[in-house]
Enzyme design. Structure first.
Site, PDB file in Angstrom:
ATOM      1  N   ASN A 208       0.882  -1.171   0.000  1.00  0.00           N
ATOM      2  CA  ASN A 208       0.000   0.000   0.000  1.00  0.00           C
ATOM      3  C   ASN A 208       0.919   1.219   0.000  1.00  0.00           C
ATOM      4  OD1 ASN A 208      -1.748   2.072   0.576  1.00  0.00           O
ATOM      5  ND2 ASN A 208      -2.514   1.193   2.487  1.00  0.00           N
TER       6      ASN A 208
ATOM      7  N   ARG B 231      -2.834  -2.125  -3.042  1.00  0.00           N
ATOM      8  CA  ARG B 231      -3.972  -1.261  -2.783  1.00  0.00           C
ATOM      9  C   ARG B 231      -3.880  -0.089  -3.755  1.00  0.00           C
ATOM     10  NH1 ARG B 231      -5.574   1.437   2.968  1.00  0.00           N
ATOM     11  NH2 ARG B 231      -7.491   2.412   2.274  1.00  0.00           N
TER      12      ARG B 231
ATOM     13  N   HIS C 225     -12.090   3.902   1.362  1.00  0.00           N
ATOM     14  CA  HIS C 225     -11.955   2.951   2.483  1.00  0.00           C
ATOM     15  C   HIS C 225     -12.684   1.634   2.207  1.00  0.00           C
ATOM     16  CE1 HIS C 225     -11.008   6.548   5.243  1.00  0.00           C
ATOM     17  NE2 HIS C 225      -9.897   5.859   5.045  1.00  0.00           N
TER      18      HIS C 225
ATOM     19  N   HIS D  15     -15.180   4.066   9.944  1.00  0.00           N
ATOM     20  CA  HIS D  15     -13.735   3.811   9.849  1.00  0.00           C
ATOM     21  C   HIS D  15     -13.028   5.087  10.294  1.00  0.00           C
ATOM     22  CE1 HIS D  15      -9.943   2.171   8.165  1.00  0.00           C
ATOM     23  NE2 HIS D  15      -9.679   3.467   8.135  1.00  0.00           N
ATOM     24  N   LEU D  16     -12.484   5.063  11.505  1.00  0.00           N
ATOM     25  CA  LEU D  16     -11.886   6.266  12.093  1.00  0.00           C
ATOM     26  C   LEU D  16     -10.391   6.043  12.303  1.00  0.00           C
ATOM     27  CD1 LEU D  16     -14.632   6.859  14.847  1.00  0.00           C
ATOM     28  CD2 LEU D  16     -14.622   7.672  12.473  1.00  0.00           C
ATOM     29  N   GLY D  17      -9.585   6.477  11.334  1.00  0.00           N
ATOM     30  CA  GLY D  17      -8.131   6.405  11.466  1.00  0.00           C
ATOM     31  C   GLY D  17      -7.564   7.776  11.164  1.00  0.00           C
TER      32      GLY D  17
ATOM     33  N   ARG E   5      -6.955  16.354   7.308  1.00  0.00           N
ATOM     34  CA  ARG E   5      -7.861  16.770   6.219  1.00  0.00           C
ATOM     35  C   ARG E   5      -9.121  17.411   6.788  1.00  0.00           C
ATOM     36  NH1 ARG E   5      -8.095  11.093   3.237  1.00  0.00           N
ATOM     37  NH2 ARG E   5      -6.200  10.422   4.287  1.00  0.00           N
TER      38      ARG E   5
ATOM     39  N   ASN F 267      -9.616   1.843  19.272  1.00  0.00           N
ATOM     40  CA  ASN F 267      -8.872   2.067  20.517  1.00  0.00           C
ATOM     41  C   ASN F 267      -9.358   3.196  21.407  1.00  0.00           C
ATOM     42  OD1 ASN F 267      -6.650   0.091  20.101  1.00  0.00           O
ATOM     43  ND2 ASN F 267      -6.326   1.346  18.269  1.00  0.00           N
TER      44      ASN F 267
ATOM     45  N   GLU G 196      -7.099  -4.468   6.293  1.00  0.00           N
ATOM     46  CA  GLU G 196      -7.169  -4.210   4.856  1.00  0.00           C
ATOM     47  C   GLU G 196      -6.175  -5.086   4.086  1.00  0.00           C
ATOM     48  OE1 GLU G 196      -6.694  -0.275   6.293  1.00  0.00           O
ATOM     49  OE2 GLU G 196      -8.167   0.517   4.897  1.00  0.00           O
TER      50      GLU G 196
END
Ligand code: ADP
Length: 399
Positions: free
Chosen positions: A8, A91, A179, A206-208, A239, A330, A377
């Site tokens: 990736n 990816r 995502h 999806h929280l990264g 972002r 987390n 992923e």
């Protein structure tokens, strides 16, 4: 025994994984990250499947993606001597309007994917550079691409378009959504472990460092907070997330900013970093607990709650919410803030289960089940590659 490498490639990072194919199924041996590619501060780290650290090298000079790949292959050869690579899975962020599944890569196919670079200029060229470098190193391996956009390609038209003149839709100005690999992992996990919920109406958050949310019915995406680019929707590490387009006009006309400056502002200087003035990193912000870091987290959780309501309306109700990504998996604090006072939509959180990062963090009586799923992923890419394996000759790591 044959092996699969997953790659990736980003603007200054390369994530990688090595999998052993056992009875047609890929099993994770190790995953890792090269970051700060492009200078003397690059760093390589890797962890084994059990989470233990197996490499932590740096700082070192790694000028570009090709050099990063070579370092990764040297490392994998040292860690897993004798591994024979039958496939490399990449990816790729953008597959355009028509690609709905992974595809096999040849040099011509890689060239053809360049046509999507204008839609994702900060990601696509790096993804394709990584693919080209891997094809040189592993000429006999199967090379495949898995696309972040593919999972969303069945969106209903109203979720696929902007209210611009039709010609722009025809030129590809659409809400692609991203995502997709993470959403595919989560829906696959739910199909196995919670088939009734999988058949229902689910919102996945999806929280990264990048963050988006997706509305899914029976495993199919029907709406997403990310749109044409990876900028839309939720605020992220650096972002902006959703922005009134009038702000961009103002920046151009009144602040005299050009496209490159605006891109730098919106992709690299905004989001949690911009609001806190401190860091893009949720752990750092939670620990700092300054007024600005608290406000940055408040805006983040406010937008997640707002999008949750919107996506539940798109779904016509809600059966489950899934948190995933580094923050979703987390940060009990963020999950708690998102779920508080959500009884009106059927969410009742179990505070102890949430504090312990349990797989289910809603109470027995909660009408909506709230889950925490650790996304993978790389495994989604490796599974897609394993499906395409045939009679190719597996190859040792090039020295
Ligand atoms: P990427 O999108 O780059 O793959 P990740 O999914 O790894 O990012 O998520 C990174 C984010 O997760 C960072 O903001 C990091 O601070 C956050 N995170 C990781 N662990 C924790 C934790 N224990 N508590 C709060 N936030 C965490």
């Amino acid at each position: 025994m044959s092996h699969i490498i997953t790659l990736n490639a980003g603007s200054s990072s390369l994530k990688f994984g090595l999998f052993e194919v056992q009875g047609g199924t890929p099993v994770t041996l190790g995953t890792g990250l090269v970051d700060r590619i492009g200078g003397a501060q690059a760093h390589i780290s890797a962890t084994a499947a059990d989470g233990s650290t197996i490499a932590d090298d740096g700082p070192q000079h790694i000028p570009d993606q090709t050099a990063a790949l070579d370092r990764v292959l040297t490392l994998l050869d040292r860690l897993y001597p004798g591994a024979k690579v039958a496939a490399v899975g990449h990816r790729v962020v953008h597959g355009g309007a028509d690609i709905v599944a992974p595809i096999t890569l040849t040099p011509d196919v890689v060239d053809s994917l360049e046509k999507f670079s204008p839609f994702a200029p900060l990601h696509q060229p790096h993804n394709l550079a990584g693919a080209r470098a891997a094809m040189e190193r592993f000429p006999n391996a199967v090379q495949i691409a898995c696309f972040d956009t593919a999972f969303h390609r069945n969106h209903p038209w109203v979720n696929d378009t902007f209210a611009l003149p039709r010609e722009f839709y025809d030129k590809g100005v659409r809400r692609y959504g991203f995502h997709g690999l993470s959403y595919e992992y989560v829906t696959g996990y739910m199909a196995e472990t919670a088939p009734l919920l999988h058949a229902g109406r689910v919102v996945i958050a999806h929280l990264g460092n990048g963050a988006s949310m997706c509305a899914v019915v029976a495993g199919r995406s029907v709406g997403s907070t990310m749109g044409f680019s990876a900028l839309d929707g939720l605020p992220m590490g650096t972002r902006s997330g959703q922005l009134d387009p009038g702000v961009v006009l103002y920046l151009m006309e009144q602040e005299g900013m050009d496209a490159a400056e605006i891109a730098d502002l919106l992709y690299r200087k905004s989001g949690l970093l911009g609001l806190s003035g401190l860091s893009h990193d949720m752990r750092t912000l939670e620990a700092a607990d300054t007024p600005q870091s608290r406000q940055a987290i408040s805006y983040f959780t406010f937008r997640i709650r707002r999008e949750l309501g919107a996506l539940a309306a798109v779904l016509g109700g809600l059966d489950a919410v899934v948190f995933t990504g580094g923050i979703g998996e987390n940060s009990r604090h963020v999950r708690e803030r998102v779920c508080q006072n959500m009884g009106w939509i059927g969410i009742e959180i179990d505070h102890d289960a949430n504090a312990d990062n349990k797989p289910v963090i809603s109470t027995m009586l909660s009408r909506v089940q709230v889950m925490v799923v650790n996304t993978d992923e790389e495994l989604v890419i490796a599974r897609a590659a394993a499906k395409l394996l045939g009679h190719e000759t597996a190859q040792a790591m090039p020295a």
